[in-house]
Design an enzyme around this catalytic site. Sequence first.
Site, PDB file in Angstrom:
ATOM      1  N   LYS A 199      51.922 -23.829  40.874  1.00  0.00           N
ATOM      2  CA  LYS A 199      52.016 -23.303  39.620  1.00  0.00           C
ATOM      3  C   LYS A 199      53.178 -22.584  39.395  1.00  0.00           C
ATOM      4  CE  LYS A 199      46.950 -23.138  39.482  1.00  0.00           C
ATOM      5  NZ  LYS A 199      45.742 -22.342  39.758  1.00  0.00           N
ATOM      6  N   GLN A 244      43.462 -16.462  40.620  1.00  0.00           N
ATOM      7  CA  GLN A 244      43.138 -17.532  41.410  1.00  0.00           C
ATOM      8  C   GLN A 244      41.902 -17.471  42.259  1.00  0.00           C
ATOM      9  OE1 GLN A 244      45.351 -20.352  41.791  1.00  0.00           O
ATOM     10  NE2 GLN A 244      43.558 -21.104  42.997  1.00  0.00           N
ATOM     11  N   ASP A 246      43.474 -19.914  31.778  1.00  0.00           N
ATOM     12  CA  ASP A 246      42.462 -20.737  32.677  1.00  0.00           C
ATOM     13  C   ASP A 246      41.176 -21.030  31.919  1.00  0.00           C
ATOM     14  OD1 ASP A 246      43.535 -21.816  34.899  1.00  0.00           O
ATOM     15  OD2 ASP A 246      42.659 -20.038  36.281  1.00  0.00           O
TER      16      ASP A 246
END
Length: 287
Positions: free
Chosen positions: A52, A96, A119
């Site tokens: 990322k 995450q 997300d």
Amino acid sequence: MAIIIDGKELAKKIRSNLKIECQELIKKGIQPKLAVIMVGDDSASKVYVRNKSRACKEVGVEYEEYLLGSDITQKELIDLIHKLNEDKKVNGILLQSPIPSHLDINEAFREISYKKDVDGFNPINVGKLLLNQDTFISCTPYGIMKMFEEYNIDLEGKNVVIIGRSNIVGKPLMACCLNNHATVTICHSRTKELAEKTKNADILIAAIGKAKFVKADMVKEGAIVIDVGINRDENQKLTGDVDFENVKEKASYITPVPGGVGPMTIAMLMNNVIKATIQQNSENNKI
Ligand code: NAD
């Protein structure tokens, strides 16, 4: 023999278009920024986070990483999220997963401002997706939808069978397919006679986490097969949930692992960061 859907190439094209959009924003004095929070030292997460950060660098998005020890308290995690919510320079926040089990990930996702939730895991954004309203679509399902678009695969009226009902893949994917007029069946570990369901799929999507789980005899001739899984086989080689070598002989389209859904997920994260930046700045009348 199936057409191999090249997620790596498509993701590259998406990133290069986003780079142009990002440069336009920077010219206006707006620097898109993503903050990534990682708790503990899960080895797979480290790889994902590194990928990322590389994508951010390529597109021109500023990247900031918060590495928290696995003994952090829920309050410390939520305080950091609140701080990032308030920080005007931060446009996107990503937590995450997985995080250590003493922490409540659902509360953490809920506390990420839905405007910075790149997300798409905040319940507001999940709800909007279900209602087919504009939102941040979670990156893996979004990436799969982009693949369909690129390869002119129309979902209308198709039987889509998804194996896996996780909050981050299976469920949002179900909503995406439904929003695109597919007839959707979602299967999971307690589904009975799984192969009977999968053999009915025009489009079969595997998001299970078990190497080579989907065998050729579970797939209809000419089906489109999308493999979300990331696993290691007995030789530690990266492999998907689909028995690629045998299934590709039967399918009309198939995604490889690596080089399929994985790179698309990260490209759509970049897409969501740029989208969040534009939305936040247009609210402030800066663009
Ligand atoms: P998860 O563990 O949360 O969910 C797995 C799902 O598979 C569950 O719903 C479970 O019911 C189902 N399942 C398990 N065993 C089954 C069986 N025998 N029969 C039918 N269903 C079964 O996993 P997840 O987070 O959704 O991830 C799934 C896979 O996708 C993992 O390999 C993960 O690493 C990968 N993944 C890839 C990307 C990407 O960008 N490519 C993104 C997210 C996850």
